[in-house]
Design a protein around this motif. Structure first.
Motif, short mmCIF file in Angstrom:
data_model
loop_
_atom_site.label_atom_id
_atom_site.label_comp_id
_atom_site.label_asym_id
_atom_site.label_seq_id
_atom_site.Cartn_x
_atom_site.Cartn_y
_atom_site.Cartn_z
N LYS A 203 4.58 -4.66 -8.87
CA LYS A 203 4.62 -5.98 -9.50
C LYS A 203 4.82 -7.03 -8.42
O LYS A 203 5.56 -6.83 -7.46
CB LYS A 203 5.74 -6.06 -10.55
CG LYS A 203 7.11 -5.65 -10.06
CD LYS A 203 8.14 -5.71 -11.19
CE LYS A 203 9.50 -5.21 -10.74
NZ LYS A 203 10.52 -5.27 -11.80
N TYR A 204 4.11 -8.13 -8.60
CA TYR A 204 4.20 -9.25 -7.66
C TYR A 204 4.56 -10.53 -8.40
O TYR A 204 4.13 -10.76 -9.54
CB TYR A 204 2.87 -9.46 -6.93
CG TYR A 204 2.55 -8.43 -5.89
CD1 TYR A 204 3.08 -8.51 -4.60
CD2 TYR A 204 1.70 -7.37 -6.18
CE1 TYR A 204 2.78 -7.55 -3.64
CE2 TYR A 204 1.39 -6.41 -5.22
CZ TYR A 204 1.93 -6.51 -3.95
OH TYR A 204 1.63 -5.56 -3.01
N SER B 178 4.05 -15.08 -2.02
CA SER B 178 3.97 -13.89 -2.87
C SER B 178 5.17 -13.01 -2.57
O SER B 178 5.53 -12.79 -1.41
CB SER B 178 2.68 -13.12 -2.60
OG SER B 178 2.66 -11.89 -3.31
N CYS C 251 3.25 -12.52 -11.74
CA CYS C 251 1.79 -12.71 -11.70
C CYS C 251 0.96 -11.43 -11.76
O CYS C 251 -0.24 -11.51 -12.06
CB CYS C 251 1.40 -13.46 -10.42
SG CYS C 251 1.91 -15.19 -10.40
N TYR C 252 1.54 -10.27 -11.49
CA TYR C 252 0.69 -9.10 -11.29
C TYR C 252 1.44 -7.81 -11.61
O TYR C 252 2.58 -7.63 -11.18
CB TYR C 252 0.23 -9.07 -9.83
CG TYR C 252 -0.68 -7.95 -9.42
CD1 TYR C 252 -2.06 -8.09 -9.42
CD2 TYR C 252 -0.16 -6.72 -8.98
CE1 TYR C 252 -2.90 -7.05 -9.01
CE2 TYR C 252 -0.98 -5.68 -8.58
CZ TYR C 252 -2.36 -5.86 -8.59
OH TYR C 252 -3.18 -4.83 -8.19
N GLU D 183 0.54 -3.46 -11.70
CA GLU D 183 -0.39 -2.35 -11.52
C GLU D 183 0.39 -1.05 -11.71
O GLU D 183 1.44 -0.86 -11.10
CB GLU D 183 -1.03 -2.38 -10.14
CG GLU D 183 -2.03 -1.24 -9.91
CD GLU D 183 -2.72 -1.30 -8.57
OE1 GLU D 183 -3.34 -0.29 -8.17
OE2 GLU D 183 -2.64 -2.37 -7.91
N GLU E 11 -3.48 -9.18 -14.08
CA GLU E 11 -3.20 -10.34 -13.23
C GLU E 11 -3.19 -11.60 -14.07
O GLU E 11 -4.06 -11.81 -14.93
CB GLU E 11 -4.24 -10.45 -12.12
CG GLU E 11 -3.90 -11.53 -11.10
CD GLU E 11 -4.74 -11.44 -9.84
OE1 GLU E 11 -4.47 -12.22 -8.90
OE2 GLU E 11 -5.66 -10.60 -9.80
N GLN F 208 -0.70 -19.63 -12.95
CA GLN F 208 0.07 -19.35 -11.74
C GLN F 208 0.69 -20.64 -11.20
O GLN F 208 0.22 -21.74 -11.51
CB GLN F 208 -0.84 -18.71 -10.69
CG GLN F 208 -1.38 -17.35 -11.11
CD GLN F 208 -2.28 -16.71 -10.07
OE1 GLN F 208 -2.29 -17.11 -8.90
NE2 GLN F 208 -3.06 -15.71 -10.49
#
Length: 279
Positions: free
Chosen positions: A165-166, A210, A253-254, A256, A269, A275
């Protein structure tokens, strides 16, 4: 401006009177106010060892039940921007949590929480279970479970750090190039974050960064960025923001991960327009 704040605790001694009438008689509040408080999660019913929010005004009571009302007009008047479903995976979905929406309710209400919003507004309608949390002031992607099996499986991925995760944050100052790892303890517990500069805006002297976290401590990103001297824009708790500052510039934001239900790799995303951006 003064707001009504009432706590009321009643032991049910008769099955001839419903909860709304009992609470109205005890508090002097109108039945309509009691019903609204009930819908917003401020009324609790204890049956034996189980205590749950009571939302149905006509639910049959039993002698020995306990009713609890936590009435705070200021809390009940709170309103938030609606959340937005972005990805629907059937047994779970991903939503955009706006600024101000809570991840968790309190005894006073749960009407401004994301799981309650999803339960009431998800189409097709499904149960909604909270899997992880995001600060009230933060925005971005949140996973919501719709079955207990999916919720348990995905929550386990968070607990075992078996997903990527970001976040993106906008911070004050010119953040260094390359990736910076921060391992300052948070609340006396080990915490590790990795921050990478995306863009520097010289006119504002702000940086878009990020951040990937290896642990999930409360306010970890905000504390870690501030510890380096690059506080998050809009951070009134750990930074230098005031009431005139913009909202907190911290966004999930992300995601996976390998879906525990289908065993396929999933990438989610946040759309660009949601964002964080320089102001």
């Amino acid at each position: 401006m003064s707001f009504e704040k009432i706590q009321c605790h009643i032991k049910v001694t008769s099955i001839d009177v419903d909860a709304v009438t009992l609470l109205a008689q005890e508090t002097g509040l109108s039945k309509q106010k009691i019903k609204i408080a009930m819908q917003k999660g401020a009324v609790w019913l204890t049956q034996g060892k189980q205590t749950l929010r009571l939302r149905r005004a006509k639910k049959a009571l039993k002698i020995g039940n306990e009713l609890d009302l936590y009435y705070n007009q200021q809390v009940l008047d709170e309103a938030v921007t609606p959340a937005e479903m972005l990805f629907d995976e059937g047994e779970y979905s991903l939503w955009y949590k706006p600024y101000g929406m809570r991840s968790q309710g309190s005894k006073w209400s749960d009407h401004t929480t994301i799981d309650r919003y999803v339960a009431l507004n998800c189409q097709p309608q499904r149960s909604a279970y909270l899997i992880h949390r995001l600060d009230r002031a933060a925005t971005g992607l949140m996973l919501i479970g719709h079955t207990k099996n999916a919720t348990r499986a995905i929550a386990n991925m968070f607990e075992t750090r078996n997903l990527t995760k970001y976040y993106q944050v906008i911070v004050h100052g010119k953040f260094p190039t390359g990736t910076v790892s921060i391992n300052t303890d948070v609340d006396n517990k080990p915490a590790l974050s990795h921050a990478t500069l995306i863009e520097y805006q010289a006119q504002l002297n702000q940086s878009l960064v990020s951040v990937k976290i290896e642990s999930g401590r409360k306010h970890q990103i905000r504390i870690h960025m501030a510890s380096l001297g690059y506080s998050v824009v809009g951070d009134r708790l750990h930074g230098k923001a005031d009431e005139q500052s913009p909202n907190l510039k911290l966004t999930s934001c992300y995601f996976e991960f390998t879906c525990p239900l289908t065993h396929s790799v999933k990438v989610f995303e946040l759309p660009q327009h949601l964002q964080p951006s320089f102001e």
